[in-house]
Scaffold this motif. Structure first.
Motif, PDB file in Angstrom:
ATOM      1  N   GLU A  67      12.649  -3.881  -0.526  1.00 60.17           N
ATOM      2  CA  GLU A  67      11.612  -2.891  -1.021  1.00 60.17           C
ATOM      3  C   GLU A  67      10.185  -3.447  -0.549  1.00 60.17           C
ATOM      4  N   ARG A  68       9.346  -2.292  -0.137  1.00 59.56           N
ATOM      5  CA  ARG A  68       7.958  -2.757   0.339  1.00 59.56           C
ATOM      6  C   ARG A  68       7.001  -1.907  -0.482  1.00 59.56           C
ATOM      7  N   PRO A  78      -6.019  -3.383  -3.539  1.00 61.89           N
ATOM      8  CA  PRO A  78      -6.216  -4.635  -4.282  1.00 61.89           C
ATOM      9  C   PRO A  78      -6.707  -4.614  -5.762  1.00 61.89           C
ATOM     10  N   GLY A  79      -6.356  -5.160  -6.575  1.00 60.40           N
ATOM     11  CA  GLY A  79      -6.562  -5.138  -8.072  1.00 60.40           C
ATOM     12  C   GLY A  79      -5.838  -3.988  -8.759  1.00 60.40           C
ATOM     13  N   PRO A 116       1.492   0.866  -7.290  1.00 62.09           N
ATOM     14  CA  PRO A 116       1.583   1.204  -5.997  1.00 62.09           C
ATOM     15  C   PRO A 116       1.176   2.519  -5.260  1.00 62.09           C
ATOM     16  N   THR A 117       0.724   2.469  -4.301  1.00 62.48           N
ATOM     17  CA  THR A 117       0.301   3.862  -3.730  1.00 62.48           C
ATOM     18  C   THR A 117       1.429   4.257  -2.795  1.00 62.48           C
ATOM     19  N   LEU A 118       2.265   3.393  -2.595  1.00 64.16           N
ATOM     20  CA  LEU A 118       3.455   3.865  -1.649  1.00 64.16           C
ATOM     21  C   LEU A 118       4.679   2.753  -1.623  1.00 64.16           C
ATOM     22  N   ARG A 145      10.483   6.303   2.363  1.00 65.06           N
ATOM     23  CA  ARG A 145       9.569   6.489   1.292  1.00 65.06           C
ATOM     24  C   ARG A 145      10.480   6.656  -0.069  1.00 65.06           C
ATOM     25  N   ALA A 146      10.006   6.049  -1.321  1.00 62.97           N
ATOM     26  CA  ALA A 146      10.871   6.135  -2.486  1.00 62.97           C
ATOM     27  C   ALA A 146       9.648   6.417  -3.572  1.00 62.97           C
ATOM     28  N   ASP A 147      10.208   6.923  -4.684  1.00 65.42           N
ATOM     29  CA  ASP A 147       9.413   6.881  -5.895  1.00 65.42           C
ATOM     30  C   ASP A 147       9.986   5.793  -6.898  1.00 65.42           C
TER      31      ASP A 147
END
Length: 542
Positions: free
Chosen positions: A460-461, A466-467, A471-473, A487-489
């Motif tokens: 998983e990536r 930052p901060g 996650p945005t993605l 892409r995953a939620d």
């Protein structure tokens, strides 16, 4: 300079072929020995089709390996005594009789490498004979593959009836072809026969076809030179596409067909793009646009036995405003109606100008050649006439379900996958193609009762500002196979992370929903198609 006429193809004379094989083994004329002799600089330069560093390494050397490389791959004219010493069992006379060498003309054939003493006869190669190495399920391979002399050796554009050596397309097809034991294999458009040789190691019967009689002669020589104990017999047949195997079915069909799109709407366009003999038969199937591939895919399903598979490379046009897979999708409709599953994998695309440049140079014509301007214009005119905005290259895979499975329409899978991960690509593609059939027979209740397991190469990536905490993605990344990134939620990532085979899929989804306060029915509706996709691609296993 070399004449503008192809020499006769090599002849199969069994005692002389055996003597040649013994000498090549003794040299030793292998990839490993060649790379050790050349060193990394010359090897890298040869991959860029620059022979100068290799010729510098070989200059003045008289050992068998150096002599064989000079004459058989780099186009040098060599004194007859050196040939006798390098091929002690076959001798220069035997090489002449086999047709792998011919007398060099007296007009400077071989250039700077032809440094024989006055009055000493020189011999040059009539064919390229290069070492080849690979590995498959049956073990290590060390062969020698004959082909026509390359532009690197001759300094001239390729002739229309040129028989290619083992290039990038051949290696790609070999890598993606399944190697499990099968009864029968068809190598369609066999060229010099490299795919047929591979197939003979895991099949009981191999048929190889080609429109070019010259290619079949070279293939016959390669089959004789590389005969292996226990390998299947290889039957060579002459004819166009599937005509030589009318009415026959096979367990596996492999093909690198002549798919290059060449302008031919008018005689002028043909003249402006033709090879030295009027056409490039080795790569051009003689059809307008990409219709050869359409014709082949329309006829191929009837030649697949139950459980039979086809693995092909192909080029197709992308018309302006249409999807990149519009043409192969349309071509494969008859296969789907016949119950055959199909998989289109787009590996790369080029614009019309890139395509014209690529295949002009492939034929040995460069921008320094007087024909270059007209050739490029002809290609661009042809594409513009059909509104082509791009050209796709990729893999085309077909599979007919086994006997005994419930009849159903075929399933088409199409994707763009430009990456390559670790592991054996053929095993990955074979498993995924089979899984399309398996999943077709599993409803969602059966899927919920199964125990999928996350593949060990899946990680998983997460991408975060930052901060930030969230996650945005999120991506699920495959290390093997085609190195996909999905892409995953949070829901899919959590479900996949928990799939270790302990719980059923249904139990895992229920547990994740309880932890995330998600409605189980809504989660199942969203997740199950995603899980099916991950199972198909090998990121999960059932």
């Amino acid at each position: 300079m070399q004449t503008d006429v192809l020499d006769a193809p090599p002849r199969v004379i069994p005692p002389l072929v055996s003597a040649l094989r013994a000498d090549l083994l003794a040299a030793p004329y292998t990839i490993a020995a060649t790379e050790d002799l050349y060193g990394p600089l010359a090897v890298a330069a040869l991959r860029r089709e620059n022979p100068v560093p290799a010729r510098r390494v070989l200059r003045g050397r008289t050992d068998p390996l150096a002599v064989l490389l000079s004459v058989l791959t780099l186009g040098a004219a060599v004194p007859r005594p050196l040939i006798d010493a390098a091929l002690p069992s076959l001798g220069a006379e035997g090489a002449l009789e086999l047709g792998i060498l011919v007398p060099a003309s007296a007009d400077g054939e071989g250039g700077a490498d032809a440094d024989a003493a006055d009055g000493e006869s020189l011999l040059r190669a009539a064919i390229d004979l290069s070492p080849y190495s690979a590995q498959d399920d049956a073990g290590e391979i060390d062969w020698w593959i004959a082909s026509d002399l390359s532009e690197l050796a001759t300094g001239r554009p390729l002739r229309g009836e040129h028989v290619l050596g083992v290039g990038g397309a051949s290696l790609t097809l070999a890598r993606i072809t399944p190697r499990d034991a099968v009864g029968s294999v068809l190598d369609l458009g066999c060229g010099g026969g490299i795919q047929a040789l591979h197939a003979a190691r895991h099949a009981r019967r191999v048929v190889a076809t080609d429109l070019s009689e010259r290619a079949l002669a070279v293939a016959a020589f390669n089959v004789a030179l590389n005969a292996e104990e226990g390998a299947a017999p290889i039957e060579l047949r002459h004819g166009s596409l599937l005509e030589p195997v009318a009415g026959e079915t096979f367990d596996l069909v492999v093909s690198n067909p002549p798919f290059v799109i060449t302008p031919r709407d008018t005689a002028l366009a043909h003249d402006r793009t033709a090879g030295a003999e009027g056409s490039w038969t080795y790569r051009d199937g003689g059809r307008a646009g990409d219709t050869l591939l359409a014709e082949l895919l329309g006829a191929l399903p009837s030649h697949l036995a139950p459980g039979g598979r086809a693995v092909m490379l192909g080029n197709w046009e992308v018309p302006d405003g249409e999807a990149t897979d519009a043409h192969p999708r349309a071509w494969l409709d008859p296969a789907l109606e016949d119950g055959v599953d199909a998989w289109v994998i787009l590996r790369e695309t080029e614009d019309p100008a890139q395509y014209a440049e690529t295949w002009g140079r492939d034929g040995g014509v460069t921008d320094r050649d007087p024909r270059w301007q007209d050739m490029q214009e002809a290609w661009l005119d042809d594409f513009a006439a059909r509104g082509v905005e791009g050209l796709g290259f990729g893999y085309l895979l077909l599979r007919r379900p086994e006997c005994g499975t419930a009849p159903r329409p075929g399933i088409l899978r199409s994707e763009e996958a430009t990456g390559t991960g670790s592991g054996t690509l053929s095993s990955h593609l074979t498993a995924s193609l089979a899984m399309i059939d398996v999943l077709a027979g599993i409803d969602d209740d059966a899927l919920a009762a199964s125990r999928p397991v996350r593949a060990a190469d899946v990680v998983e990536r997460r991408h975060l500002t930052p901060g930030a905490w969230d996650p945005t993605l999120i991506e699920l990344v495959q290390g093997a196979g085609l190195a996909r990134a999905v892409r995953a939620d949070q829901l899919l990532a959590a479900t996949v992370g928990a799939l270790d085979g302990t719980l059923t899929l249904g139990q895992t989804v229920s547990a994740v929903c309880a932890l995330t306060d998600t409605d189980p029915d809504q989660a199942r509706e969203t997740l199950f198609p995603q899980i099916r996709e991950l199972v198909t691609t090998g990121m999960l296993s059932l």
